[in-house]
Design a protein around this motif. Structure first.
Motif, PDB file in Angstrom:
ATOM      1  N   LEU A 145       1.031  -1.154  -0.093  1.00  0.00           N
ATOM      2  CA  LEU A 145      -0.026  -0.069  -0.094  1.00  0.00           C
ATOM      3  C   LEU A 145       0.842   1.527  -0.020  1.00  0.00           C
ATOM      4  N   HIS A 146       0.334   2.345  -0.807  1.00  0.00           N
ATOM      5  CA  HIS A 146       1.078   3.505  -0.730  1.00  0.00           C
ATOM      6  C   HIS A 146       0.435   4.473   0.197  1.00  0.00           C
ATOM      7  N   VAL A 147       0.989   4.620   1.303  1.00  0.00           N
ATOM      8  CA  VAL A 147       0.480   5.481   2.263  1.00  0.00           C
ATOM      9  C   VAL A 147       1.047   6.847   2.280  1.00  0.00           C
ATOM     10  N   ARG A 148       0.155   7.802   1.777  1.00  0.00           N
ATOM     11  CA  ARG A 148       0.486   9.260   1.846  1.00  0.00           C
ATOM     12  C   ARG A 148       0.635   9.907   3.137  1.00  0.00           C
ATOM     13  N   GLY A 149       1.472  10.681   3.365  1.00  0.00           N
ATOM     14  CA  GLY A 149       1.926  11.372   4.440  1.00  0.00           C
ATOM     15  C   GLY A 149       3.399  12.018   4.648  1.00  0.00           C
ATOM     16  N   ARG A 150       3.831  12.544   5.639  1.00  0.00           N
ATOM     17  CA  ARG A 150       5.029  12.934   5.927  1.00  0.00           C
ATOM     18  C   ARG A 150       5.964  12.075   6.768  1.00  0.00           C
ATOM     19  N   PRO A 151       6.850  11.376   6.123  1.00  0.00           N
ATOM     20  CA  PRO A 151       7.036  11.103   4.484  1.00  0.00           C
ATOM     21  C   PRO A 151       6.083   9.937   4.090  1.00  0.00           C
ATOM     22  N   ASP A 152       5.830   9.989   2.926  1.00  0.00           N
ATOM     23  CA  ASP A 152       5.067   8.924   2.227  1.00  0.00           C
ATOM     24  C   ASP A 152       5.849   7.635   2.462  1.00  0.00           C
ATOM     25  N   ARG A 153       4.996   6.535   2.629  1.00  0.00           N
ATOM     26  CA  ARG A 153       5.796   5.235   2.816  1.00  0.00           C
ATOM     27  C   ARG A 153       5.057   3.952   2.181  1.00  0.00           C
ATOM     28  N   LEU A 154       5.612   3.039   1.751  1.00  0.00           N
ATOM     29  CA  LEU A 154       5.150   1.476   1.396  1.00  0.00           C
ATOM     30  C   LEU A 154       4.821   0.781   2.293  1.00  0.00           C
ATOM     31  N   VAL A 155       3.833   0.123   2.500  1.00  0.00           N
ATOM     32  CA  VAL A 155       3.465  -0.731   3.692  1.00  0.00           C
ATOM     33  C   VAL A 155       3.275  -1.998   3.014  1.00  0.00           C
ATOM     34  N   PRO A 156       4.077  -3.048   3.435  1.00  0.00           N
ATOM     35  CA  PRO A 156       3.873  -4.561   2.601  1.00  0.00           C
ATOM     36  C   PRO A 156       2.726  -5.238   3.532  1.00  0.00           C
ATOM     37  N   LEU A 157       1.958  -5.898   2.996  1.00  0.00           N
ATOM     38  CA  LEU A 157       1.222  -6.898   3.421  1.00  0.00           C
ATOM     39  C   LEU A 157       1.532  -8.047   3.325  1.00  0.00           C
ATOM     40  N   PRO A 158       1.233  -9.111   4.265  1.00  0.00           N
ATOM     41  CA  PRO A 158       1.530 -10.363   4.095  1.00  0.00           C
ATOM     42  C   PRO A 158       0.990 -11.005   2.943  1.00  0.00           C
ATOM     43  N   LEU A 159       1.577 -11.725   2.264  1.00  0.00           N
ATOM     44  CA  LEU A 159       1.417 -12.333   0.928  1.00  0.00           C
ATOM     45  C   LEU A 159       0.039 -13.242   0.927  1.00  0.00           C
ATOM     46  N   ASP A 218       9.267   1.164  13.416  1.00  0.00           N
ATOM     47  CA  ASP A 218       8.851   2.490  13.118  1.00  0.00           C
ATOM     48  C   ASP A 218       8.701   2.859  11.865  1.00  0.00           C
ATOM     49  N   ALA A 219       9.410   2.354  11.057  1.00  0.00           N
ATOM     50  CA  ALA A 219       9.303   2.596   9.548  1.00  0.00           C
ATOM     51  C   ALA A 219       8.053   2.003   8.938  1.00  0.00           C
ATOM     52  N   PHE A 220       7.795   0.920   9.417  1.00  0.00           N
ATOM     53  CA  PHE A 220       6.512   0.261   9.116  1.00  0.00           C
ATOM     54  C   PHE A 220       5.150   1.059   9.279  1.00  0.00           C
ATOM     55  N   LEU A 221       5.381   1.523  10.770  1.00  0.00           N
ATOM     56  CA  LEU A 221       4.327   2.268  11.257  1.00  0.00           C
ATOM     57  C   LEU A 221       4.077   3.764  10.774  1.00  0.00           C
ATOM     58  N   GLY A 222       5.320   4.141  10.121  1.00  0.00           N
ATOM     59  CA  GLY A 222       5.248   5.622   9.911  1.00  0.00           C
ATOM     60  C   GLY A 222       5.810   6.636  10.928  1.00  0.00           C
ATOM     61  N   ARG A 223       6.149   6.091  12.008  1.00  0.00           N
ATOM     62  CA  ARG A 223       6.511   6.885  12.943  1.00  0.00           C
ATOM     63  C   ARG A 223       7.730   8.007  12.770  1.00  0.00           C
ATOM     64  N   GLY A 224       8.664   7.571  12.134  1.00  0.00           N
ATOM     65  CA  GLY A 224       9.670   8.338  11.283  1.00  0.00           C
ATOM     66  C   GLY A 224      10.750   9.146  12.560  1.00  0.00           C
ATOM     67  N   ARG A 225      10.851   8.341  13.537  1.00  0.00           N
ATOM     68  CA  ARG A 225      11.900   8.487  14.530  1.00  0.00           C
ATOM     69  C   ARG A 225      13.429   7.978  14.216  1.00  0.00           C
ATOM     70  N   HIS A 226      13.337   7.082  13.234  1.00  0.00           N
ATOM     71  CA  HIS A 226      14.756   6.618  12.821  1.00  0.00           C
ATOM     72  C   HIS A 226      15.203   6.926  11.196  1.00  0.00           C
ATOM     73  N   GLU A 227      14.842   8.067  10.763  1.00  0.00           N
ATOM     74  CA  GLU A 227      15.052   8.412   9.424  1.00  0.00           C
ATOM     75  C   GLU A 227      16.390   8.058   8.924  1.00  0.00           C
ATOM     76  N   ASP A 228      17.337   8.115   9.979  1.00  0.00           N
ATOM     77  CA  ASP A 228      18.912   8.166   9.551  1.00  0.00           C
ATOM     78  C   ASP A 228      19.212   6.766   9.460  1.00  0.00           C
ATOM     79  N   ALA A 229      18.330   5.589  10.224  1.00  0.00           N
ATOM     80  CA  ALA A 229      19.021   4.349  10.339  1.00  0.00           C
ATOM     81  C   ALA A 229      19.150   3.649   9.058  1.00  0.00           C
ATOM     82  N   ALA A 230      18.496   3.931   8.069  1.00  0.00           N
ATOM     83  CA  ALA A 230      18.776   3.374   6.579  1.00  0.00           C
ATOM     84  C   ALA A 230      18.205   3.955   5.569  1.00  0.00           C
TER      85      ALA A 230
END
Length: 368
Positions: free
Chosen positions: A114-128, A199-211
């Motif tokens: 799923l393409h979730v729009r926000g700040r920032p946008d993120r791609l949310v993978p769902l189980p196959l 945090d990246a999956f949930l869009g929390r944005g606290r670890h932007e510099d982690a990867a």
């Protein structure tokens, strides 16, 4: 006079803030809330009662049965949208405002994301398996667009979740959009995902510099869409529930569980095991029983006094030269497998009702 002046200024500031809040979009309100309360998800989630996997499955079955009971096309579409929103909250960990803002073009069926729009946008993978099930149900783009055009607001979602929780026998307030989001975060952490990935999956944005963002999204897809390949137990029968009573008696301990479907299950374990698992009233446990240790009534093996009894409908029946495998469907939609030697056993056929039981000594408990 000074006090009156301060009170007037405070009232004027509150009115300005209220007018500003009303002028914001739902996305901007959610962003502002996250910026003002950055630790809300972690701090409040730790004290909130947790949903078990079995309780989530019971809620999912409730939504599916509700869809099956629709009588008109529009009613079916409305119920399908509520079912779809529940799955996105359950497996996507979306905020309610994010789930309501999704559009048909935000679905990436090829990657099950799923393409979730926000700040920032993120791609949310769902189980196959979930992605394939949703694609099969919603493969018509016109139908998906029709679902998106139906009126639906956050209050309707909250009322429906509360109705589902009451129907499933959950404690008041246990099933909510926020509890589903926190539950998904706990599941991902149990699967070994790092805090940065969660945090990246949930869009929390606290670890932007982690990867890098692209590398993070690729790693999330790899970990989440491969989570179903984790090792599983060989036991065919697994029940989950909450502990009603825990009664130590010397070296042994009698534990009674109640499942979301209402099945009362008794297990006898050692006192040492109880201490190791920290079993107490109200905690969640998983109970496993091997198929050969489940017996049918009338097969010549009398049940002990502490046996767990249940009734079900024969859904599947298979046999070979030595063994017979019976799958019973219970009233709550769960299934129980029985494996027995095929000699002088009661005759059964699919659709027949059967009474089965298993001993409390054959139950293996584990943390759920």
């Amino acid at each position: 006079m000074l006090t009156l002046y301060i009170m007037k200024n405070a009232q004027r500031d509150r009115e300005r803030l209220e007018n500003l809040w009303r002028s914001l979009s739902l996305q901007d309100r959610e962003w502002l809330r996250r910026r003002l309360l950055p630790a809300d998800d972690e701090q409040t989630g730790a004290a909130r009662p947790a949903l078990s996997v079995t309780e989530c499955r019971a809620a999912e079955r409730w939504f599916e049965e509700r869809c099956a009971g629709a009588r008109t096309v529009r009613d079916r579409q409305a119920r399908l949208r509520l079912w779809l929103l529940f799955l996105l909250l359950r497996y996507g960990g979306l905020r309610l405002v994010e789930a309501l803002s999704l559009r048909p073009e935000d679905w990436d069926w090829q990657r099950n994301c799923l393409h979730v729009r926000g700040r920032p946008d993120r791609l949310v993978p769902l189980p196959l398996p979930l992605g394939r099930a949703l694609h099969d149900r919603l493969e018509d783009p016109a139908f998906l667009a029709a679902l998106a055009s139906l009126p639906c607001d956050s209050s309707l979602i909250r009322r429906t979740l509360a109705q589902c929780g009451r129907a499933c026998g959950f404690p008041a307030g246990l099933l909510s959009a926020r509890s589903l989001r926190h539950n998904r975060a706990r599941e991902l952490r149990r699967h070994g995902l790092s805090p940065a990935l969660v945090d990246a999956f949930l869009g929390r944005g606290r670890h932007e510099d982690a990867a890098p963002a692209a590398g993070m999204a690729s790693l999330l897809r790899q970990r989440i869409q491969g989570e179903d390949s984790a090792p599983r137990s060989s036991a065919r029968n697994t029940f989950s529930g909450r502990v009603l009573r825990c009664a130590p008696c010397g070296l042994a301990c009698r534990v009674e569980l109640i499942t979301p479907g209402g099945l009362l299950l008794t297990a006898i374990i050692t006192e040492t095991s109880r201490l190791q698992l920290d079993i107490r009233e109200g905690c969640r446990l998983a109970a496993q029983i091997k198929a050969p240790q489940v017996h049918l009534a009338g097969d010549g093996c009398p049940p002990p006094p502490d046996a767990t009894h249940f009734r079900g409908e024969v859904e599947q029946l298979r046999s070979d030269q030595r063994w017979r495998e019976i799958v019973l469907r219970l009233a709550d939609g769960g299934r129980v497998c029985i494996l027995q030697e095929d000699d002088h056993r009661p005759s059964l056929a699919p659709g027949m009702e059967a009474h089965a039981w298993f001993s409390a000594l054959s139950v293996i408990l584990s943390a759920d």
